[in-house]
Design an enzyme around this catalytic site. Structure first.
Site, short mmCIF file in Angstrom:
data_model
loop_
_atom_site.label_atom_id
_atom_site.label_comp_id
_atom_site.label_asym_id
_atom_site.label_seq_id
_atom_site.Cartn_x
_atom_site.Cartn_y
_atom_site.Cartn_z
N CYS A 79 -46.31 -50.96 11.84
CA CYS A 79 -47.08 -49.88 11.21
C CYS A 79 -46.43 -49.41 9.91
O CYS A 79 -46.40 -50.17 8.97
CB CYS A 79 -47.24 -48.75 12.22
SG CYS A 79 -48.88 -48.08 12.12
N HIS A 167 -49.67 -51.32 17.11
CA HIS A 167 -48.48 -50.94 17.88
C HIS A 167 -48.31 -51.83 19.10
O HIS A 167 -48.89 -51.55 20.15
CB HIS A 167 -48.59 -49.47 18.33
CG HIS A 167 -48.38 -48.51 17.21
ND1 HIS A 167 -47.13 -48.08 16.81
CD2 HIS A 167 -49.27 -47.90 16.39
CE1 HIS A 167 -47.25 -47.25 15.79
NE2 HIS A 167 -48.54 -47.13 15.51
N GLU A 169 -45.97 -51.97 21.09
CA GLU A 169 -45.19 -51.30 22.15
C GLU A 169 -46.05 -50.48 23.08
O GLU A 169 -45.60 -50.09 24.15
CB GLU A 169 -44.09 -50.42 21.53
CG GLU A 169 -44.56 -49.17 20.77
CD GLU A 169 -45.02 -49.44 19.34
OE1 GLU A 169 -45.32 -50.61 19.01
OE2 GLU A 169 -45.10 -48.48 18.55
N SER A 227 -24.51 -37.26 38.63
CA SER A 227 -24.03 -37.98 39.81
C SER A 227 -23.76 -39.45 39.48
O SER A 227 -22.73 -40.00 39.87
CB SER A 227 -25.05 -37.91 40.95
OG SER A 227 -25.36 -36.58 41.24
#
Ligand code: XMP
Length: 517
Positions: A79, A167, A169, A227
């Site tokens: 793009c 695009h 993606e 964690s």
């Protein structure tokens, strides 16, 4: 990392998505601001230029000198990236007659081009741009067109440089992942060896090297990120890691003890600090949400630092910062900054160095790494929980009694979600808990009339909140089954003393937020 793809970020909303897609191909990539290209990094195998909210001819448009990149690495412009390459090579970019937005089909394309190998005829692509390339420079060759967009994709003759004005993606580009694979694997030669197992091996080795015999302090919150960071570090440096888990008294019912138990089972060296007395005292009579947050943040830092100071030989502070936190903080367009809630300023005199072993991972990757490390599923799959805890779910001032009521109601709701089994889209058994992004109960500052037995009651109302989301930026209220809601409402009213009414929050974000405060 031995090989990586660099994504130069020009500020598009889909830049992160490019990163995710490439990681899903088991190829390691990093997103860097458009002006921070890592020149000299030999592990770079290819470069992707992202989209942008700007037009190439805008005064404030982000610019990069392509001279150091073109010819050295394969390049794919997406793009704005494609328009920028064309524009800076003498092409013409102009506002599109009509905004080129939404679905389109690749009608004509060069099936033999390396970028388009195996792409299907009429493959759907997703367009989203206000500008369009109206004239391509000499030496550029159009390799794909749609009905509306002549230059849907190009390659520079004799160079490994491509541009696409759609695009690849986004999910709606049907062969988008294939095109990205053609680029990163086919053209750049990446080996698709990036995985949670390889991440654990390399990171443990790097942490050993980086930290040596130094002592590290880490603040645990009970959440997934801290964690996983703790267990990863523990694998690298064992008992030289000291974790601090502060109980502000505003955690879920029994959470402090349950999570401490989990941490101990994982072999972590954890100091649990019950500081609830201090928090309750400082919060007494405070109703303003921001004020509550500030007091909790300040007290948290004080308690954490007081504990950290006792570890006099510490050299490092580790944090469970993950990639989206950093991308948001680094956001080059200056939008949204998400601050870290769990660990604030460090005791300066301690001179601690910062260690963030998860800083390149997306949330789902953190979970996969956690599983790889053998962390139990009930810790990995936990819902997000706000740093200030139940304080932002008690509207008005906070008392121990209100926290007790909320903890009991919340416990019924959350246990109910875990116990209510359903089938997922693939027919596998799961629970309502795993189908929602986040859930909790809110204690309202109103009382309402009820009747229990022959008695008129005048007691508190609570609201249940459960949302579906992928990133907490937007969220929809979860369509929980009526039968389930009926059971939870019944249980709460019967078992939680002080509550006689339960409501279900049916607002989406935006315009509402997930938390009520
Ligand atoms: P909102 O309420 O803004 O929440 O839709 C989005 C996500 O952020 C969490 N949240 C917080 N987390 N400290 C935190 O650590 C906070 O003060 C805070 N406020 C909201 C919220 O639980 C949701 O996951």
């Amino acid at each position: 990392m031995e090989e990586k793809i660099i994504i130069l970020d020009f500020g598009s909303q889909t830049t992160q998505l490019i990163g995710r897609r490439i990681r899903e191909l088991n190829v390691y990539c990093e997103i860097v601001p458009y002006n921070k290209f890592p020149y000299g990094d030999e592990s770079v195998k290819g470069v992707i230029l992202s989209g942008s909210p700007f037009s190439v001819y805008d005064q404030e448009a982000f610019k990069v000198d392509l001279a150091g990149i073109r010819g050295k690495y394969p390049v794919l412009g997406i793009c704005y990236g494609a328009q920028y390459i064309a524009y800076t090579s003498g092409g013409k970019v102009e506002p599109a007659g009509s905004r080129e937005y939404g679905r389109a089909r690749l009608g004509r394309f060069d099936h033999d081009n390396a970028l388009l190998r195996d792409v299907r005829d009429n493959s759907q692509v997703w367009m989203s741009h206000g500008d369009t390339i109206t004239a391509i420079p000499d030496g550029f060759r159009i390799i794909a067109s749609t009905d509306e967009v002549a230059v849907a994709a190009y390659q520079i003759e004799g160079e490994q440089v491509w541009g696409v004005q759609f695009h690849p993606e986004v999910y709606h580009s049907e062969d988008g992942t294939l095109m990205l694979k053609n680029f990163v694997v086919g053209v750049c030669g990446c080996h698709q060896t990036w995985s949670s197992a390889s991440f654990v091996d390399t990171t443990v080795a790097e942490l050993k090297e980086q930290i040596g015999n130094d002592r590290v302090i880490l603040g645990l919150s009970g959440g997934v990120d801290s964690s996983v960071a703790a267990v990863l570090l523990h694998r690298a440096i064992g008992q030289n890691l000291t974790c601090i888990f502060v109980d502000h008294g505003l955690l879920r019912k029994n959470e402090f003890h349950d999570v401490m138990h989990d941490y101990e089972c994982l072999g972590l060296n954890v100091i649990g600090v019950d500081a609830s007395e201090k928090f309750f005292k400082d919060l007494e009579g405070v109703s303003d949400p921001e004020q509550k947050r500030k007091i909790i943040g300040r007290d948290f830092v004080e308690v954490f630092n007081a504990e950290a100071r006792k570890i006099t030989d510490a050299r490092w502070l580790a944090q469970g910062t993950i990639y989206p936190d950093r991308i948001e903080s680094l956001n080059i367009t200056g939008k949204v900054i998400k601050s870290h809630h769990n660990v604030g300023g460090l005791p300066k005199e301690m001179n601690l160095k910062l260690c963030e072993p998860l800083k390149w991972l997306f949330k789902d990757e953190v979970r996969r790494v956690g599983r790889e490390l053998g962390i139990p599923e009930h810790l990995i799959g936990r819902h997000p929980f706000p740093g200030p805890g139940l304080a932002v779910r008690i509207l008005g001032d906070i008392t121990r009694e209100k926290v007790r009521i909320l903890q009991d109601a919340d416990d019924i709701f959350i246990r109910g979600l875990r116990d209510w089994k359903v089938k997922d889209a693939d027919g596998n058994e799961t629970s309502l808990y795993h189908q929602v992004w986040q859930a909790g109960v809110v204690l309202l500052p109103v009382r309402s009339v009820g009747v229990m037995g022959d008695e008129r009651t005048y007691e508190r109302a609570v609201a249940l909140r459960a949302v579906t989301s992928t990133d907490a930026m937007t969220a929809d209220w979860a369509r929980l089954p009526y039968d389930f809601l009926a059971q939870v409402s019944n249980d709460i009213i019967n078992k939680v003393k002080g509550v006689n009414r339960v409501a279900y929050d049916i607002s989406s974000k935006p315009p509402s937020t997930i938390e009520w405060e």
